[in-house]
Design a protein around this motif. Structure first.
Motif, mmCIF file in Angstrom:
data_model
loop_
_atom_site.group_PDB
_atom_site.id
_atom_site.type_symbol
_atom_site.label_atom_id
_atom_site.label_comp_id
_atom_site.label_asym_id
_atom_site.label_seq_id
_atom_site.Cartn_x
_atom_site.Cartn_y
_atom_site.Cartn_z
ATOM 1 N N VAL A 35 0.848 -1.207 0.000
ATOM 2 C CA VAL A 35 0.000 0.000 0.000
ATOM 3 C C VAL A 35 0.875 1.245 0.000
ATOM 4 C CG1 VAL A 35 -1.477 1.393 1.543
ATOM 5 C CG2 VAL A 35 -2.092 -0.990 1.034
ATOM 6 N N ALA A 36 1.824 1.296 0.944
ATOM 7 C CA ALA A 36 2.692 2.479 1.046
ATOM 8 C C ALA A 36 3.510 2.639 -0.234
ATOM 9 C CB ALA A 36 3.604 2.348 2.255
ATOM 10 N N GLU A 37 4.038 1.544 -0.731
ATOM 11 C CA GLU A 37 4.905 1.635 -1.920
ATOM 12 C C GLU A 37 4.125 2.114 -3.138
ATOM 13 O OE1 GLU A 37 8.079 -1.833 -0.515
ATOM 14 O OE2 GLU A 37 6.833 -2.184 -2.287
ATOM 15 N N ASP A 38 2.945 1.575 -3.343
ATOM 16 C CA ASP A 38 2.154 1.997 -4.510
ATOM 17 C C ASP A 38 1.652 3.432 -4.360
ATOM 18 O OD1 ASP A 38 2.603 -0.458 -5.600
ATOM 19 O OD2 ASP A 38 0.520 -1.157 -5.562
ATOM 20 N N ALA A 39 1.304 3.813 -3.137
ATOM 21 C CA ALA A 39 0.836 5.190 -2.909
ATOM 22 C C ALA A 39 1.957 6.173 -3.238
ATOM 23 C CB ALA A 39 0.372 5.357 -1.467
ATOM 24 N N VAL A 40 3.172 5.839 -2.806
ATOM 25 C CA VAL A 40 4.317 6.720 -3.044
ATOM 26 C C VAL A 40 4.693 6.710 -4.530
ATOM 27 C CG1 VAL A 40 6.790 6.998 -2.552
ATOM 28 C CG2 VAL A 40 5.167 6.595 -0.683
ATOM 29 N N LEU A 41 4.642 5.548 -5.141
ATOM 30 C CA LEU A 41 4.961 5.470 -6.572
ATOM 31 C C LEU A 41 3.964 6.293 -7.394
ATOM 32 C CD1 LEU A 41 6.534 4.315 -8.961
ATOM 33 C CD2 LEU A 41 5.105 2.248 -8.842
ATOM 34 N N ASN A 42 2.692 6.165 -7.100
ATOM 35 C CA ASN A 42 1.674 6.919 -7.843
ATOM 36 C C ASN A 42 1.893 8.425 -7.718
ATOM 37 O OD1 ASN A 42 0.401 4.620 -8.749
ATOM 38 N ND2 ASN A 42 -1.270 4.675 -7.263
ATOM 39 N N ALA A 43 2.233 8.869 -6.529
ATOM 40 C CA ALA A 43 2.426 10.312 -6.317
ATOM 41 C C ALA A 43 3.659 10.809 -7.071
ATOM 42 C CB ALA A 43 2.551 10.607 -4.827
ATOM 43 N N ASN A 44 4.742 10.037 -7.018
ATOM 44 C CA ASN A 44 5.955 10.448 -7.740
ATOM 45 C C ASN A 44 5.721 10.453 -9.246
ATOM 46 O OD1 ASN A 44 8.562 10.907 -6.059
ATOM 47 N ND2 ASN A 44 7.455 9.263 -5.001
ATOM 48 N N TYR A 45 4.938 9.502 -9.709
ATOM 49 C CA TYR A 45 4.613 9.428 -11.147
ATOM 50 C C TYR A 45 3.858 10.693 -11.570
ATOM 51 C CZ TYR A 45 2.610 7.410 -15.455
ATOM 52 O OH TYR A 45 2.237 7.162 -16.745
ATOM 53 N N ILE A 46 2.939 11.136 -10.737
ATOM 54 C CA ILE A 46 2.198 12.369 -11.041
ATOM 55 C C ILE A 46 3.140 13.577 -10.985
ATOM 56 C CG2 ILE A 46 0.442 13.944 -10.105
ATOM 57 C CD1 ILE A 46 -1.251 11.444 -9.453
ATOM 58 N N LEU A 47 3.975 13.623 -9.966
ATOM 59 C CA LEU A 47 4.916 14.750 -9.830
ATOM 60 C C LEU A 47 5.795 14.869 -11.073
ATOM 61 C CD1 LEU A 47 6.215 16.955 -8.002
ATOM 62 C CD2 LEU A 47 7.778 15.185 -7.167
ATOM 63 N N ARG A 48 6.374 13.743 -11.499
ATOM 64 C CA ARG A 48 7.321 13.804 -12.631
ATOM 65 C C ARG A 48 6.597 13.948 -13.966
ATOM 66 N NH1 ARG A 48 10.976 15.808 -9.541
ATOM 67 N NH2 ARG A 48 11.447 14.408 -7.803
ATOM 68 N N PRO A 80 12.550 12.677 -4.120
ATOM 69 C CA PRO A 80 11.236 12.061 -4.309
ATOM 70 C C PRO A 80 10.226 12.606 -3.302
ATOM 71 C CG PRO A 80 12.900 10.411 -3.683
ATOM 72 C CD PRO A 80 13.571 11.738 -3.654
ATOM 73 N N CYS A 81 8.975 12.652 -3.699
ATOM 74 C CA CYS A 81 7.941 12.988 -2.732
ATOM 75 C C CYS A 81 7.483 11.699 -2.073
ATOM 76 C CB CYS A 81 6.779 13.717 -3.413
ATOM 77 S SG CYS A 81 5.871 12.725 -4.610
ATOM 78 N N MET A 82 6.663 11.840 -1.090
ATOM 79 C CA MET A 82 6.084 10.643 -0.478
ATOM 80 C C MET A 82 4.765 10.340 -1.203
ATOM 81 S SD MET A 82 8.465 9.649 1.425
ATOM 82 C CE MET A 82 7.724 8.327 2.346
ATOM 83 N N HIS A 83 3.643 10.342 -0.493
ATOM 84 C CA HIS A 83 2.389 9.889 -1.109
ATOM 85 C C HIS A 83 1.596 11.009 -1.731
ATOM 86 C CE1 HIS A 83 1.320 11.755 2.499
ATOM 87 N NE2 HIS A 83 0.049 11.428 2.456
ATOM 88 N N GLU A 84 2.135 12.249 -1.732
ATOM 89 C CA GLU A 84 1.410 13.349 -2.357
ATOM 90 C C GLU A 84 2.397 14.284 -3.038
ATOM 91 O OE1 GLU A 84 -0.998 14.907 0.761
ATOM 92 O OE2 GLU A 84 0.680 15.279 2.104
ATOM 93 N N ALA A 85 1.926 14.893 -4.139
ATOM 94 C CA ALA A 85 2.758 15.773 -4.950
ATOM 95 C C ALA A 85 2.235 17.190 -4.814
ATOM 96 C CB ALA A 85 2.716 15.330 -6.415
ATOM 97 N N LEU A 86 3.156 18.135 -4.588
ATOM 98 C CA LEU A 86 2.759 19.522 -4.331
ATOM 99 C C LEU A 86 3.132 20.417 -5.514
ATOM 100 C CD1 LEU A 86 1.689 21.672 -2.328
ATOM 101 C CD2 LEU A 86 4.008 21.808 -1.374
ATOM 102 N N PHE A 87 2.154 21.200 -5.964
ATOM 103 C CA PHE A 87 2.385 22.179 -7.027
ATOM 104 C C PHE A 87 1.947 23.559 -6.535
ATOM 105 C CE2 PHE A 87 1.415 18.074 -9.027
ATOM 106 C CZ PHE A 87 2.535 17.877 -9.810
ATOM 107 N N SER A 88 2.405 24.603 -7.253
ATOM 108 C CA SER A 88 1.975 25.954 -6.902
ATOM 109 C C SER A 88 1.307 26.592 -8.115
ATOM 110 C CB SER A 88 3.174 26.799 -6.470
ATOM 111 O OG SER A 88 3.847 27.282 -7.630
ATOM 112 N N ASP A 89 0.858 27.851 -7.940
ATOM 113 C CA ASP A 89 0.195 28.517 -9.063
ATOM 114 C C ASP A 89 1.191 29.286 -9.944
ATOM 115 O OD1 ASP A 89 0.862 30.592 -7.419
ATOM 116 O OD2 ASP A 89 -1.190 31.286 -7.062
#
Lengths: 452, 524
Positions: B382-395, B410-419
């Protein structure tokens, strides 16, 4: 693993987009010493639905199910029949798996339910407004004490002896940290609700009087004189209702001029569930709304002028105000509020009033029958669906003995007030529409044998 | 009989382009408008058949209700339709990806629901004699053991009703422990400025003054500044790890050691535990208390805003101060409930009771079902897939959206963007509303406060790659429209049940309950 859609092929493809050679590359910021190399030792591995179901069912089978025995427990949680459609409604995925409605354009379902719930609750409690729910009755009660402190700028609360002892306990815990002074007293095993004694305690330092109605022993009393006495001293009257079905038969606290009315909504729609999750009710007069804790839904319009609903007055809340918020509460109990609201909608006024009448008259008949048992003395002259009996011996062992015979006889005051000898013979008995005449007869006969 | 081909059912749609007409009902096919129950129900209607009340004389004294309540009723078919129609105006995990950062909107397994409804759990009263609820107490105990083991902690308080309530539990335990050590003079709690709003609200409630600790340029707490601030007045620090910027706090253990050396305690906000469950034990990082949102990491349903459930794991130093009641297992296998009655002997330093009864039992059965389904191996995945999904979105999106901490690793389970990079006059809110039109719930917006126009995306592990790819394509497109200054984005959403709602009006003149007068006013 049935809940994880990624395949190993997916994982490889995604790792290459990320530019990592293995999943461990993504955990490089975790210090080496804290990184676990494999699954945590000593714990079981994943299991099929069937295996999990077998395990959980075996645990469930070790409990005595209320609906399968003569059952008379109340004291803050009541067994009522919940229409089948209520459970179907709350299992709609769009309700069950939605989040707090932060994006109102795609959360009008939850928001409209909140608005309907707020209106139903305000009408039931007799208050001008109500919020979208709290954790439960005990936390709502504490929040009301805190709100009264903010409004009156005084910190002495008088708790009635008939307030549920767990609610008193919660308030005592919290008051240790906020500096509120709580005036508490134990109930006495008699028919005196204690209005006069409460009035005598009110002074210029009092922030509020907190009174449960019906109280822990099932007693009811007119709160009007108490409300007047509070207001004459610029204090607030906080009423606590743990059995909302009662308000189908008796006057609401709001009608008797209570300023804040809180309660436990579990009776309608929610079910016993060994104590939670339940749904805290919170209503107050209009003029105090900006001091109210918890989520509030309000009506507005959209850009095209269509009616819609949004979370509002959030400047009271922690995510905006941070350390200056009225409360640290972030979550309410929306799904339980939906269950309660749907149950109220199905009942309607006519249904709720009849349900209340069935509860009340059933309890009256049970009280009469049980009072015939030698060694049983009825404490209450007036009550809704719950009353207290004084037994000729200590009630707690009697309750245990009756449980061994397959009868859940009620809540002994020894359980609620351990070590209080003057209360030890008290037994609180609740009767609802789910209680049959046979149940009452079984209790009466078994009680007669235990008390003989 | 002969067939008349004139008037035959057309088999192909007309191609002529005409504007969609207004409808008499206001409905648009499957998008159905639904009035309030107060507008359609009647106080005489009921959807529940009830028996005749038994004969007898009321015992209500002078309190019998004489006034109307004003509760409308609906028959069962009307009620089903009312709530089903309303439900269809909600977005939900069951409909699609729900990437609210810090909220962990993962799939809610239906086995959980089935188990919670077993009569042995659902139809049991909290005050039944303990001999009649041994199975319920076993569930609480079994879940407690899992939570303690997964976190590497010493004890757990099960009764808190939600995450913020758990925070309060942890801080009250810390306050009690400090009091017992004669350290009650410590009045300051340090909170990073990226923290959830509940952290400072909780600390303030417990009587502490809150001091903010800045973040570094790479999105982590400034550990040097934090350690420099420690001293005899500091009671505790509250740190979220992984933090709200989606990053692991590398210096966590160092910070914990420094806090302990200075006589304070470490509270960890466990909202983001999903990133590390089964991979990292907070106990190994020197944490003294951490709440676990069962409605996040352990999949109990959010239900439109609760009920939650927030057990708090505690270190050995804090366990003696945890709240009542709790479940104790005796050597003979019998479970006991430790309440006020026996606390004097078994748990004399407890800070007291936080709730009536025993906590969110219905959530415990669901969480335990989830945990048993996954097991130690599944939770790690669960943790590994959550982190992988977030990094995939970030990159996948860092070329289009400004990602302020993309260079921090790398990010953890969430990817942060700004405006950053949006056209003049375009904001994060516009991107969020544009995503709604694409059929997605927006990410968390304007949080954490340390990033301008923050967008925090948490996909969770229960999304497929195809689903994430579609989300990435949608967010990329909306972001490009925001950068290009596409005016239609300012009025999004266009296809939701409602367009943008006037929140200012709602707050200025609050209408919180339905009144006849409101209708009359609206008709004017």
């Amino acid at each position: 693993m049935r809940y994880l859609p990624l395949t190993d092929t997916d994982r490889q493809a995604m790792l290459s987009v990320v530019g990592a050679s293995s999943i461990d590359d993504l955990f490089v910021d975790v210090p080496e010493a804290a990184r676990l190399s494999g699954p945590i030792a000593g714990l079981p591995m994943h299991a099929s639905e069937m295996a999990v179901e077998r395990h959980m069912s075996a645990l469930a089978a070790r409990n005595t199910v209320a609906g399968q025995v003569p059952f008379f427990l109340g004291c803050g949680a009541y067994r009522h029949h919940v229409p089948a459609s209520v459970d179907h409604i709350i299992q709609r995925g769009e309700f069950l798996t939605a989040y707090t409605p932060y994006q109102p354009e795609i959360a009008q379902g939850t928001l409209q339910v909140m608005f309907e719930f707020q209106t139903q609750v305000a009408r039931l409690l007799g208050t001008d407004v109500a919020n979208a729910s709290m954790y439960d009755g005990s936390t709502a009660c504490w929040e009301a004490i805190g709100m009264a402190r903010r409004i009156t700028k005084r910190a002495k609360a008088i708790l009635s002896p008939g307030l549920h002892p767990h609610y008193v306990s919660v308030a005592k815990t919290m008051a240790k940290y906020t500096g509120d002074a709580l005036d508490t007293a134990l109930p006495t095993l008699d028919d005196d609700f204690g209005i006069d004694a409460l009035i005598a305690k009110i002074d210029g330092e009092t922030s509020c009087v907190v009174v449960q109605y019906p109280d822990i022993l099932g007693r009811i009393a007119d709160l009007s004189a108490l409300a007047d006495a509070c207001h004459a001293n610029k204090a607030l009257l906080v009423a606590v209702v743990t059995e909302p079905v009662a308000l189908g038969a008796i006057r609401s606290p709001g009608e008797m001029d209570a300023d804040i009315v809180v309660g436990e909504g579990q009776s309608l729609g929610v079910g016993l569930q060994f104590g939670g999750p339940y749904v805290g009710l919170f209503g107050c007069k209009d003029k105090y709304v900006r001091q109210m804790p918890g989520r509030l839904c309000g009506e507005t319009v959209d850009a095209e002028g269509k009616r819609g609903f949004v979370l509002t007055l959030s400047t009271r809340e922690q995510h905006i105000r941070r350390e200056k918020a009225t409360s640290n509460i972030c979550t309410s109990s929306v799904l339980c509020a939906l269950a309660m609201s749907a149950h109220m909608t199905l009942l309607g006024e006519a249904g709720l009033r009849r349900l209340a009448e069935i509860n009340h008259l059933g309890a009256a008949a049970a009280a009469d029958r049980l009072a015939e048992v030698p060694g049983v003395e009825l404490v209450n002259t007036s009550f809704f669906n719950e009353f207290t009996m004084k037994l000729s011996k200590e009630a707690r062992p009697v309750v245990r003995a009756l449980a061994d015979r397959g009868i859940l006889a009620g809540v002994s005051l020894g359980r609620l007030y351990p070590g209080e000898g003057a209360l030890a013979n008290g037994l609180v008995v609740a009767v609802t529409e789910t209680t049959t005449e046979d149940d009452v007869e079984a209790l009466a006969q078994a009680l007669a044998e235990e008390l003989a | 009989m002969s067939i008349n081909p004139a008037g035959w059912r057309p088999e192909r749609p007309e191609t002529a382009a005409t504007a969609a007409p207004a409808t008499v009902t206001g409905n648009r096919a499957l998008m159905l408008e639904e009035p309030l129950i107060f507008e359609v129900g009647s106080t005489l209607t009921t959807g529940v058949d009830l028996a005749e009340p038994p004969a007898g004389k009321p015992r209500l004294g002078t309190l019998e209700r004489t006034s109307a309540i004003g509760l409308p009723g609906l028959s069962e078919p009307e009620a089903m339709r009312h709530y089903t129609r309303l439900s269809r105006q909600n977005y939900a995990i069951d409909l699609g990806l729900f990437p609210l950062g810090s909220c962990t909107m993962k799939h809610n397994p239906r086995l959980n629901e089935k188990m919670a409804r077993l009569p042995g759990f659902a139809d049991v009263h909290p005050l039944q004699p303990v001999d009649t609820v041994q199975g319920a107490l076993a569930v609480i105990q079994e879940l407690a053991v899992w939570l303690i083991t997964l976190t590497g902690m010493h004890g757990v308080a099960m009764s808190p009703k939600a995450g913020a309530h758990g925070e309060l539990c942890g801080i009250l335990a810390i306050k009690a422990a400090l009091g017992a050590k004669g350290e009650g003079h410590r009045k300051v709690i340090l909170v990073p400025e990226s923290a959830h709003g509940t952290n400072p609200a909780t600390a303030a409630f417990a009587g502490y003054s809150v001091e903010n600790i800045p973040a570094t340029d790479e999105g982590r707490v400034d550990s040097a500044a934090l350690i420099a601030r420690l001293g005899p007045d500091v009671a505790a620090v509250m740190i979220t790890n992984p933090n709200t910027c989606g990053l692991f706090e590398r210096d966590m253990k160092t910070i914990s050691d420094a806090v302990h050396a200075a006589g304070g305690f470490v509270y960890c906000d466990g909202a983001n535990f999903n990133a590390i469950v089964g991979k990292v034990r907070p106990g190994d990082l020197g944490i003294d208390a951490m709440h676990i949102n069962l409605h996040k990491t352990f999949s109990t349903p959010h239900g439109g805003g609760g009920p939650g459930s927030g057990p708090v794991v505690l270190s050995e130093a804090l366990s003696p101060f945890g709240p009542l009641p709790f479940v104790a297992k005796h050597a003979d296998g019998h479970f006991a409930l430790v309440e006020e009655e026996t606390a004097g002997d078994d748990h004399p330093q407890s800070f007291g009771r936080m709730v009536a009864f025993h906590g969110q039992m219905g959530m415990f059965t669901r969480a335990l079902t989830y945990i048993l389904s996954h097991g130690a191996d599944g939770l790690k995945q669960v943790a590994e897939d959550a982190v992988l999904n977030a990094n995939y979105i970030l990159r996948s999106l860092e070329d289009t959206l400004h990602a302020p901490y993309a260079a921090s690793g790398p990010c953890m389970h969430e990817a942060l963007f700004s405006d950053g990079g949006m056209a003049e006059g375009f904001s994060t809110l516009d991107v969020a509303k544009g995503l709604i039109d694409e059929g997605f719930h927006p990410m968390t917006v304007y949080f954490p406060l340390v990033v301008h126009g923050a967008m925090l995306v948490e996909p969770t592990e229960t999304e497929s790659k195809a689903g994430i790819d579609q989300f990435v394509a949608a967010l990329r497109s909306v972001a490009e429209r925001a950068k290009a200054g596409d005016a239609s984005l300012k009025t999004a959403p266009h296809f939701a049940p409602r367009s943008r709602l006037d929140e200012t009006q709602a707050a200025r003149k609050p209408v919180l309950v339905w009144k006849d007068a409101v209708l009359a006013e609206a008709a004017e």
